[in-house]
Design a protein around this motif. Structure first.
Motif, PDB file in Angstrom:
ATOM      1  N   GLY A   1       0.777  -1.232   0.000  1.00 44.76           N
ATOM      2  CA  GLY A   1       0.000   0.000   0.000  1.00 44.76           C
ATOM      3  C   GLY A   1       0.805   1.276   0.000  1.00 44.76           C
ATOM      4  O   GLY A   1       0.239   2.367  -0.060  1.00 44.76           O
ATOM      5  N   GLY A   2       2.133   1.161   0.084  1.00 46.47           N
ATOM      6  CA  GLY A   2       2.968   2.347   0.103  1.00 46.47           C
ATOM      7  C   GLY A   2       2.985   2.989   1.477  1.00 46.47           C
ATOM      8  O   GLY A   2       2.462   2.427   2.444  1.00 46.47           O
ATOM      9  N   PRO A   3       3.606   4.163   1.562  1.00 44.13           N
ATOM     10  CA  PRO A   3       4.189   4.985   0.502  1.00 44.13           C
ATOM     11  C   PRO A   3       5.432   4.335  -0.126  1.00 44.13           C
ATOM     12  O   PRO A   3       6.164   3.624   0.548  1.00 44.13           O
ATOM     13  N   ALA A   4       5.618   4.635  -1.415  1.00 40.49           N
ATOM     14  CA  ALA A   4       6.756   4.077  -2.139  1.00 40.49           C
ATOM     15  C   ALA A   4       8.023   4.849  -1.806  1.00 40.49           C
ATOM     16  O   ALA A   4       8.008   6.068  -1.645  1.00 40.49           O
ATOM     17  N   PHE A   5       9.126   4.115  -1.721  1.00 34.30           N
ATOM     18  CA  PHE A   5      10.422   4.748  -1.522  1.00 34.30           C
ATOM     19  C   PHE A   5      11.475   4.048  -2.362  1.00 34.30           C
ATOM     20  O   PHE A   5      11.289   2.916  -2.821  1.00 34.30           O
ATOM     21  N   MET A   6      12.572   4.743  -2.548  1.00 33.35           N
ATOM     22  CA  MET A   6      13.731   4.225  -3.267  1.00 33.35           C
ATOM     23  C   MET A   6      14.917   4.239  -2.315  1.00 33.35           C
ATOM     24  O   MET A   6      15.252   5.278  -1.753  1.00 33.35           O
ATOM     25  N   ALA A   7      15.518   3.077  -2.079  1.00 39.32           N
ATOM     26  CA  ALA A   7      16.700   3.023  -1.232  1.00 39.32           C
ATOM     27  C   ALA A   7      17.880   3.648  -1.967  1.00 39.32           C
ATOM     28  O   ALA A   7      18.102   3.370  -3.146  1.00 39.32           O
ATOM     29  N   VAL A   8      18.615   4.491  -1.264  1.00 45.23           N
ATOM     30  CA  VAL A   8      19.817   5.112  -1.809  1.00 45.23           C
ATOM     31  C   VAL A   8      21.000   4.572  -1.010  1.00 45.23           C
ATOM     32  O   VAL A   8      21.168   4.896   0.166  1.00 45.23           O
ATOM     33  N   GLY A   9      21.793   3.687  -1.636  1.00 46.53           N
ATOM     34  CA  GLY A   9      22.891   3.083  -0.905  1.00 46.53           C
ATOM     35  C   GLY A   9      23.512   1.928  -1.656  1.00 46.53           C
ATOM     36  O   GLY A   9      23.430   1.863  -2.895  1.00 46.53           O
TER      37      GLY A   9
END
Length: 335
Positions: A31-39
């Motif tokens: 259901g989100g919220p969508a995120f993008m891992a930065v690493g």
């Protein structure tokens, strides 16, 4: 409204950051919220019982929105040295800093709707030459060119259930706190708090309570004069600026449920004055929010937990709540 995903930085890769990022994706994927891992892709793969099979490298935030329900999207910025869970090292510092800088840059350009940061360890960063006391101050430097509503430096807010607290001083030795306080700093914290309550939390007429420094809020000068010389003038100044500010209140009676119903946020004068009630109220689910920035930023209210890193024991409650709160604030700011 910005429709991009959130950018979630990995924090110290030797801590629980990779593990709780994977667990947060598992909880939010439907259901989100969508995120993008930065690493570092490999650190995330090592933290997942499913390995790399649940991860997907992406090159742009819009790709992350498409991928998120089926795989954890990762903007892969690889480590230069192998990581051992539970063993912090200054060798990781350049990557940790790069991940934060990249996420902030994406947010300033509007490519992501906000930044969520997994915990960093300060000591190995200091060994590598990092000159900031912590995340909050570093974010203030990275966004300094984009002034936000006249705020003078970022302000830390902690949330736990129905409690919100903000800090005038943050990572300062208790012996130095009185000398670090000023009317101007208290006014800035109160003003930024009130602005955020309106914009970020949707409160049309926010109420701000201000804590005293001394026991019994100084007892009219009998147990210290900071309330008379600093806090009370600051409260008067805030009222003149249109802020519904009250106090100074003795800190030992400011946080029970009956008192919390009388204000929307409490301005506290030093670290433990704010953090103890937050962690007593919701140890697992507290969230750190940075106010006074031109970007949205939240983080879990806990550290790197090196002692349990790599053992599958870390709880992602606080990180999940940080992602949800960042999304809520981004939507309010964009509306």
């Amino acid at each position: 409204m910005k429709t991009g995903p959130l950018a979630l930085t990995l924090g110290d890769p030797a801590g629980v950051g990779p593990e709780i990022v994977v667990k947060a994706w598992n909880e939010l994927r439907a259901g989100g919220p969508a995120f993008m891992a930065v690493g570092d892709f490999q650190s995330l793969a090592s933290a997942s019982v499913a390995g790399a099979s649940i991860l997907r490298r992406v090159h742009a935030p819009e790709d992350a929105l498409r991928v998120f329900p089926d795989a954890l999207p990762v903007l892969d910025l690889p480590m230069r040295s192998p990581v051992v869970a539970g063993q912090p090292s200054p060798a990781y510092a350049p990557a940790v800093i790069q991940w934060i800088e990249t996420a902030v840059g994406l947010a300033l350009r509007g490519d992501v709707s906000g930044v969520v940061t997994a915990p960093i360890a300060k000591a190995p960063l200091y060994e590598a030459g990092f000159k900031f006391p912590g995340h909050t101050e570093f974010l203030g430097e990275l966004t300094a060119a984009a002034n936000y509503d006249g705020a003078r430096g970022p302000i830390m807010m902690l949330t736990a259930r129905d409690l919100r607290v903000t800090l005038v001083t943050v990572h300062a030795p208790i012996a130095k706190v009185p000398s670090l306080l000023s009317v101007e700093k208290i006014v800035n914290a109160g003003l930024v708090t009130a602005q955020s309550l309106r914009r970020d939390f949707g409160l049309l007429a926010p109420r701000v309570a201000v804590a005293g420094l001394n026991p019994h809020a100084g007892e009219s000068g009998g147990i210290g004069r900071e309330e008379i010389e600093l806090v009370e003038p600051a409260i008067r100044a805030l009222r003149n600026l249109g802020v519904d500010a009250t106090g100074p209140f003795p800190a030992d009676s400011l946080f029970p449920e009956t008192m919390r119903s009388r204000y929307d946020a409490a301005v506290c004068l030093y670290h433990d004055q704010a953090l103890i009630p937050v962690k007593m109220l919701d140890f697992w689910g507290g969230v750190n929010v940075t106010l006074g920035l031109p970007i949205v930023r939240t983080s879990p209210d806990h550290g790197t937990a090196f002692d349990i890193a790599g053992r599958g024991l870390a709880r992602a409650d606080s990180l999940v709540q940080a992602v949800r709160l960042a999304d809520q604030i981004a939507r309010r700011r964009g509306g």
